[in-house]
Write a protein that holds these residues in place. Sequence first.
Motif, short mmCIF file in Angstrom:
data_model
loop_
_atom_site.label_atom_id
_atom_site.label_comp_id
_atom_site.label_asym_id
_atom_site.label_seq_id
_atom_site.Cartn_x
_atom_site.Cartn_y
_atom_site.Cartn_z
N GLN A 130 8.70 36.24 6.67
CA GLN A 130 8.45 37.12 5.53
C GLN A 130 9.14 38.45 5.84
N ILE A 131 10.43 38.47 5.62
CA ILE A 131 11.21 39.62 6.05
C ILE A 131 11.34 40.65 4.93
N VAL B 257 16.67 48.80 9.09
CA VAL B 257 15.74 47.99 9.88
C VAL B 257 14.89 47.12 8.95
N TRP B 258 14.88 45.84 9.22
CA TRP B 258 14.09 44.86 8.47
C TRP B 258 13.06 44.29 9.42
N ARG B 259 11.92 43.87 8.88
CA ARG B 259 10.91 43.30 9.76
C ARG B 259 10.23 42.11 9.13
N CYS B 260 9.93 41.15 9.97
CA CYS B 260 9.19 39.97 9.52
C CYS B 260 7.70 40.26 9.65
N ALA B 261 6.99 40.15 8.54
CA ALA B 261 5.56 40.46 8.54
C ALA B 261 4.76 39.38 9.27
N CYS C 48 5.88 37.45 12.17
CA CYS C 48 6.00 37.49 13.64
C CYS C 48 6.34 38.89 14.15
N MET C 49 6.55 39.86 13.24
CA MET C 49 6.84 41.25 13.57
C MET C 49 8.17 41.46 14.30
N LYS C 50 9.02 40.46 14.24
CA LYS C 50 10.35 40.66 14.82
C LYS C 50 11.17 41.56 13.91
N SER C 51 12.01 42.38 14.49
CA SER C 51 12.82 43.30 13.71
C SER C 51 14.28 42.87 13.71
N PHE C 52 14.94 43.22 12.60
CA PHE C 52 16.35 42.89 12.45
C PHE C 52 17.08 44.14 11.99
N CYS C 53 18.22 44.40 12.57
CA CYS C 53 18.93 45.62 12.24
C CYS C 53 20.33 45.31 11.74
N GLU C 54 20.77 46.22 10.87
CA GLU C 54 22.09 46.07 10.28
C GLU C 54 22.79 47.41 10.31
N ASP D 29 21.23 40.05 2.96
CA ASP D 29 20.78 38.74 2.55
C ASP D 29 19.89 38.24 3.68
N ILE D 30 18.66 37.89 3.34
CA ILE D 30 17.71 37.51 4.39
C ILE D 30 18.21 36.33 5.21
N VAL D 31 18.94 35.44 4.56
CA VAL D 31 19.49 34.28 5.26
C VAL D 31 20.41 34.73 6.40
N GLY D 32 21.07 35.85 6.18
CA GLY D 32 22.04 36.29 7.16
C GLY D 32 21.51 37.20 8.24
N MET D 33 20.19 37.27 8.37
CA MET D 33 19.64 38.13 9.41
C MET D 33 20.18 37.74 10.78
N PRO D 34 20.63 38.72 11.51
CA PRO D 34 21.20 38.38 12.81
C PRO D 34 20.14 37.94 13.80
#
Length: 160
Positions: free
Chosen positions: A39-40, A60-64, A66-72, A83-88
């Motif tokens: 749930q990013i 900064v994006w975060r998954c609600a 597992c609380m993992k963060s993704f940065c762009e 695009d959420i699919v493309g989260m690194p």
Amino acid sequence: MSESDAPSGKPQSYTRKTLGDSEDKPKAPEIYKCCNNPQITYLAPVNINIDERTIGSVDVWRCAACMKSFCEEKTLGIDSISDIVGMPRIEDNEKWAVIISKLQKGKDKWKLVKLKETGIIKFETSDEKLIDLKIQDHKIVDDFHSSFLVLDHIHTAVEI
Ligand SMILES: [Zn+2]
């Protein structure tokens, strides 16, 4: 000599291949999922400033779940639609960081990376040379480069 001694690896050229079992069927690339139920959502930006002027930012994006963060990484003037699919992908032992080069100017001065706790990171300079930078405690230890952790600066601007 009996017939049962005949080699068993007899060519089976007349055996019909089972339909639908073709191996040359193109396979869709596996989509990276941080957990079973991602749930990013967008969390916040971290602005990168030079002389109090914003030259870029890290989203900064975060998954609600597992609380993992993704940065762009975003350089001013270059739009990138997320695009959420493309989260690194980021491993559990890595942290999002920005490396700052004292040797470069402007937009080449910084770069979003993932840092392990210790070790070496291959860093590409703006003239496309690969250099080794030493990591200690999720930080770059080098005379000409420094770093900071993105998640320590949510909602702020970092002067580089
Ligand atoms: Zn997740």
